[in-house]
Motif scaffolding. Structure first.
Motif, PDB file in Angstrom:
ATOM      1  N   THR A 121       0.858  -1.174   0.000  1.00  0.00           N
ATOM      2  CA  THR A 121       0.000   0.000   0.000  1.00  0.00           C
ATOM      3  C   THR A 121       0.896   1.226   0.000  1.00  0.00           C
ATOM      4  N   VAL A 122       0.548   2.199  -0.840  1.00  0.00           N
ATOM      5  CA  VAL A 122       1.368   3.400  -0.967  1.00  0.00           C
ATOM      6  C   VAL A 122       0.459   4.606  -1.165  1.00  0.00           C
ATOM      7  N   PHE A 132       8.930   3.653  -8.524  1.00  0.00           N
ATOM      8  CA  PHE A 132       9.777   2.497  -8.226  1.00  0.00           C
ATOM      9  C   PHE A 132       8.973   1.206  -8.278  1.00  0.00           C
ATOM     10  N   TYR A 133       7.834   1.171  -7.589  1.00  0.00           N
ATOM     11  CA  TYR A 133       7.039  -0.058  -7.538  1.00  0.00           C
ATOM     12  C   TYR A 133       6.581  -0.476  -8.933  1.00  0.00           C
ATOM     13  N   GLU A 134       6.176   0.490  -9.751  1.00  0.00           N
ATOM     14  CA  GLU A 134       5.790   0.157 -11.117  1.00  0.00           C
ATOM     15  C   GLU A 134       6.980  -0.377 -11.906  1.00  0.00           C
ATOM     16  N   PRO A 140      -1.364  -1.120  -9.904  1.00  0.00           N
ATOM     17  CA  PRO A 140      -2.450  -0.724  -8.997  1.00  0.00           C
ATOM     18  C   PRO A 140      -3.644  -1.668  -9.160  1.00  0.00           C
ATOM     19  N   THR A 141      -4.315  -1.948  -8.057  1.00  0.00           N
ATOM     20  CA  THR A 141      -5.519  -2.776  -8.095  1.00  0.00           C
ATOM     21  C   THR A 141      -6.651  -1.982  -7.474  1.00  0.00           C
ATOM     22  N   GLY A 142      -7.674  -1.721  -8.248  1.00  0.00           N
ATOM     23  CA  GLY A 142      -8.833  -1.008  -7.729  1.00  0.00           C
ATOM     24  C   GLY A 142      -8.595   0.482  -7.607  1.00  0.00           C
ATOM     25  N   THR A 159      -3.455   0.299  -3.416  1.00  0.00           N
ATOM     26  CA  THR A 159      -2.941  -1.049  -3.217  1.00  0.00           C
ATOM     27  C   THR A 159      -2.370  -1.498  -4.549  1.00  0.00           C
ATOM     28  N   MET A 160      -1.153  -2.043  -4.504  1.00  0.00           N
ATOM     29  CA  MET A 160      -0.497  -2.524  -5.710  1.00  0.00           C
ATOM     30  C   MET A 160      -0.125  -3.989  -5.494  1.00  0.00           C
TER      31      MET A 160
END
Length: 164
Positions: A121-122, A132-134, A140-142, A159-160
């Motif tokens: 979660t970010v 960075f996460y991508e 991303p979800t939702g 949320t990812m």
């Protein structure tokens, strides 16, 4: 005399690292409260044994330059799912690939534990973290949820997830 830069070592933190972990964790909570579910006040008064116990309860990775702990990333596992938490790299060590190295080791640990999906979660305003996460494969979800209140304002949290 030529000075070589200190090598970065990534390893699982153990109870003997509790003082280093406490210092880094409190720094993260003080400097970036919007990025963490806990607050500095939640942890500041706790005894060192609480930090040692947290190290024994899960997988918390540390990034070391020499004897200095400069970054962390934790994995909370439940069955075939894992959640990434406690991500932090000291300001003077950012943009040097430390988070990427931490994630590479964490992903290996997760796969070795039978985890099939990672989530995190970010805050949607934390653009460096989102990028960075991508870049490492999270999506991303939702829709964002307004779930974290800081300084009288609500932060939209994303949320990812990523499959392993």
């Amino acid at each position: 005399m030529i000075r070589w830069p200190l090598r970065l070592r990534i390893r699982r933190l153990v109870a003997d690292d509790a003082a280093l972990w406490r210092d880094l964790r409190l720094e993260a909570l003080a400097n970036h409260p919007e990025a963490h579910g806990a607050t500095h006040d939640d942890w500041a008064g706790r005894p060192l044994t609480d930090f040692a116990e947290s190290l024994g309860a899960g997988c918390i990775l540390g990034a070391f330059k020499g004897d200095a702990l400069v970054g962390s990333m934790a994995l909370d596992a439940s069955d075939s799912r894992g959640e990434i938490t406690a991500v932090y790299v000291r300001a003077d060590q950012r943009n040097k690939g430390i988070a990427r190295r931490l994630f590479k080791v964490l992903r290996r640990e997760a796969r070795g534990s039978g985890i099939q999906c990672l989530s995190l979660t970010v805050a949607e305003t934390n653009l460096p973290a989102l990028r960075f996460y991508e870049s490492v494969g999270f999506h991303p979800t939702g829709q964002p949820s307004r779930a974290l209140a800081r300084d009288g304002r609500l932060l939209n949290l994303l949320t990812m997830t990523m499959a392993l």
